[in-house]
Design a protein around this motif. Structure first.
Motif, PDB file in Angstrom:
ATOM      1  N   MET A   1       0.728  -1.139   0.212  1.00 56.23           N
ATOM      2  CA  MET A   1      -0.040   0.022   0.055  1.00 56.23           C
ATOM      3  C   MET A   1       0.873   1.260   0.085  1.00 56.23           C
ATOM      4  O   MET A   1       1.734   1.231   0.507  1.00 56.23           O
ATOM      5  CB  MET A   1      -0.951  -0.020   1.093  1.00 56.23           C
ATOM      6  N   ALA A   2       0.626   2.001  -0.822  1.00 56.97           N
ATOM      7  CA  ALA A   2       1.341   3.392  -0.981  1.00 56.97           C
ATOM      8  C   ALA A   2       0.314   4.357  -1.016  1.00 56.97           C
ATOM      9  O   ALA A   2      -0.893   4.286  -1.594  1.00 56.97           O
ATOM     10  CB  ALA A   2       2.236   3.247  -1.944  1.00 56.97           C
ATOM     11  N   THR A   3       0.930   5.733  -0.807  1.00 55.14           N
ATOM     12  CA  THR A   3      -0.036   7.047  -1.040  1.00 55.14           C
ATOM     13  C   THR A   3       0.291   7.623  -2.228  1.00 55.14           C
ATOM     14  O   THR A   3       1.636   7.782  -2.415  1.00 55.14           O
ATOM     15  CB  THR A   3       0.140   7.689   0.176  1.00 55.14           C
ATOM     16  N   VAL A   4      -0.188   7.827  -3.192  1.00 58.12           N
ATOM     17  CA  VAL A   4       0.166   8.798  -4.413  1.00 58.12           C
ATOM     18  C   VAL A   4      -0.043  10.155  -4.130  1.00 58.12           C
ATOM     19  O   VAL A   4      -1.322  10.336  -3.924  1.00 58.12           O
ATOM     20  CB  VAL A   4      -0.597   8.061  -5.601  1.00 58.12           C
ATOM     21  N   THR A   5       0.894  10.927  -4.548  1.00 60.56           N
ATOM     22  CA  THR A   5       0.733  12.337  -4.294  1.00 60.56           C
ATOM     23  C   THR A   5       1.042  13.038  -5.717  1.00 60.56           C
ATOM     24  O   THR A   5       2.135  12.731  -6.154  1.00 60.56           O
ATOM     25  CB  THR A   5       1.595  12.717  -3.112  1.00 60.56           C
TER      26      THR A   5
ATOM     27  N   ASN B   1      -2.831   4.873 -10.691  1.00 56.74           N
ATOM     28  CA  ASN B   1      -2.503   4.009  -9.452  1.00 56.74           C
ATOM     29  C   ASN B   1      -3.704   4.232  -8.585  1.00 56.74           C
ATOM     30  O   ASN B   1      -3.597   3.790  -7.097  1.00 56.74           O
ATOM     31  CB  ASN B   1      -1.301   4.268  -8.942  1.00 56.74           C
TER      32      ASN B   1
ATOM     33  N   ASP C   1      -3.243   3.800  -3.116  1.00 64.15           N
ATOM     34  CA  ASP C   1      -3.111   2.893  -4.624  1.00 64.15           C
ATOM     35  C   ASP C   1      -3.986   1.666  -4.370  1.00 64.15           C
ATOM     36  O   ASP C   1      -3.623   0.617  -5.118  1.00 64.15           O
ATOM     37  CB  ASP C   1      -1.885   2.758  -5.024  1.00 64.15           C
TER      38      ASP C   1
END
Lengths: 166, 231
Positions: free
Chosen positions: A1-5, A53, A165
């Motif tokens: 899990m990631a945060t897209v910025t 994403n 994402d």
């Protein structure tokens, strides 16, 4: 899990032909550029991003801003999305409407007038956002709102849009 | 932002003028109807030589006066921004004009070719001709730009084409600096101009974005991407 910025550059903000913030440049040691949102009239700028994403859940919009002249007061920031899935949605892009807006009231922290603030808007009206949608992001100052009490311009120096994402 | 002119003594001048073919683009807004010729910019040699953008004597009908055919542009609504491009190619002149949205309208005509020795913004060499209005994103090339280039240049403050750029005055502030790199600084008038709100255009194009794969827990968008603001 990631945060897209994704970063929204004030220099790339697009405007309708009326009610838009002025592009300004200041700074003594380095250029400080931004969009100056008026205190007396609602003004808005828009950016187009692709929701690369995007997984699920809400979208967070961070608005980094400073007061041009004020040392106190509240600013009401608004964020809205309009999402279109290319090749799938039949919606006319030129007549597409924005989803309901979300707002946050951010308070000037005082001490120094032109200190930098960050307003965080949780955008829950996602307009059926899906991965790889083209998304128009509109950021406005609701200057006519009674809760917007700060005098003078609020200068947006940068904004970001972030989402998970997964 | 934009520079606001309101008195004949506000006008900016320069002895650096284009010679031969040139193109000038800018945004202009009239703040009041003076019911008189209202100059925006032009090149002059006294009052005997002129090629300049102004309104007609009605105070609102933008016209290019070139000692040939007077090219008629939009009949301005006070408080509305207009984008106007002028291409002078020998004795041929083309005006491109429009409001903030939609396609540009084209008008063509002729102009004289006598040498000028002064460039002016916000005024002319004729007594009592005053601009009471705003000017922004002024760019002047010693070259003929295509209609497509003119549309692109009028869509943002920054010049897209830098070749043959003679002078560039974004007018984010009321200032006389030439940002083309040529050092063609303007001379301010005896009274001060002011900075006011500008036209509905961005500073420049959207920067390229780097979107990393979702497996990488890292942000997107290069924070250090080149973004040439002038200090």
């Amino acid at each position: 899990m990631a945060t897209v910025t994704q970063q929204l550059d004030p220099g790339a903000g697009q405007f309708l032909s009326t009610a838009f913030p002025a592009f300004v440049r200041a700074g003594a040691s380095f250029p400080v550029v931004g969009l100056a949102y008026d205190a007396a009239a609602n003004e808005a700028a828009s950016w187009l991003i692709r929701a690369v994403n995007y997984g699920t859940g809400g979208v967070t919009v961070h608005v980094d801003w400073y007061a041009d002249t004020a040392t106190a007061g509240d600013v009401v920031w608004q964020a809205q999305l309009a999402a279109i899935t290319p090749d799938a949605d039949t919606q006319d892009v030129e007549t597409k409407a924005l989803a309901m807006l979300n707002t946050v009231t951010d308070t000037h922290l005082g001490t120094v007038g032109q200190r930098l603030h960050r307003a965080i808007i949780t955008v829950s009206n996602l307009d059926s956002l899906a991965v790889d949608d083209d998304v128009w992001v509109r950021i406005a100052r609701d200057a006519n709102n009674a809760a917007d009490t700060m005098a003078g311009d609020a200068v947006l120096v940068m904004a970001t849009v972030s989402y998970s994402d997964v | 932002m934009a520079v606001r002119f309101k008195a004949s003594t506000d006008a900016y001048t320069s002895s650096v003028v284009p010679s031969g073919a040139f193109t000038c683009t800018c945004w202009v807004q009239l703040v009041s109807d003076l019911n008189y010729w209202t100059p925006v910019w032009g090149i002059f040699n006294g009052t005997g030589v002129y090629r300049y953008l102004a309104t007609n004597s009605d105070g609102t009908s933008f016209t290019f006066f070139g000692q040939g055919t007077n090219l008629t542009g939009p009949n301005a609504v006070i408080g509305t921004w207009y984008r106007i491009g002028i291409v002078v190619n020998g004795t041929n002149v083309t005006m491109y004009h429009g409001t903030a949205t939609g396609e540009l309208t084209t008008a063509t005509g002729t102009a004289g070719t006598a040498a000028a020795n002064e460039f002016r913004i916000g005024g002319s060499t004729y007594t009592n001709e005053v601009l009471n209005g705003r000017v922004a994103a002024m760019k002047l090339w010693q070259a003929i730009l295509t209609p497509e280039e003119i549309v692109a240049e009028l869509a943002q403050y920054q010049p897209r084409r830098t070749a043959n750029l003679l002078r560039y005055h974004p007018f984010l502030k009321a200032e006389t600096i030439d940002y083309s790199g040529n050092g063609n600084t303007l001379t301010a008038g005896s009274t001060a101009t002011t900075t006011e709100d500008g036209p509905p255009i961005p500073w420049g194009p959207i920067r390229p974005r780097l979107i990393l794969p979702s497996a990488a827990a890292a942000p997107v968008s290069p924070p250090g991407a080149f973004f040439p603001f002038f200090p």
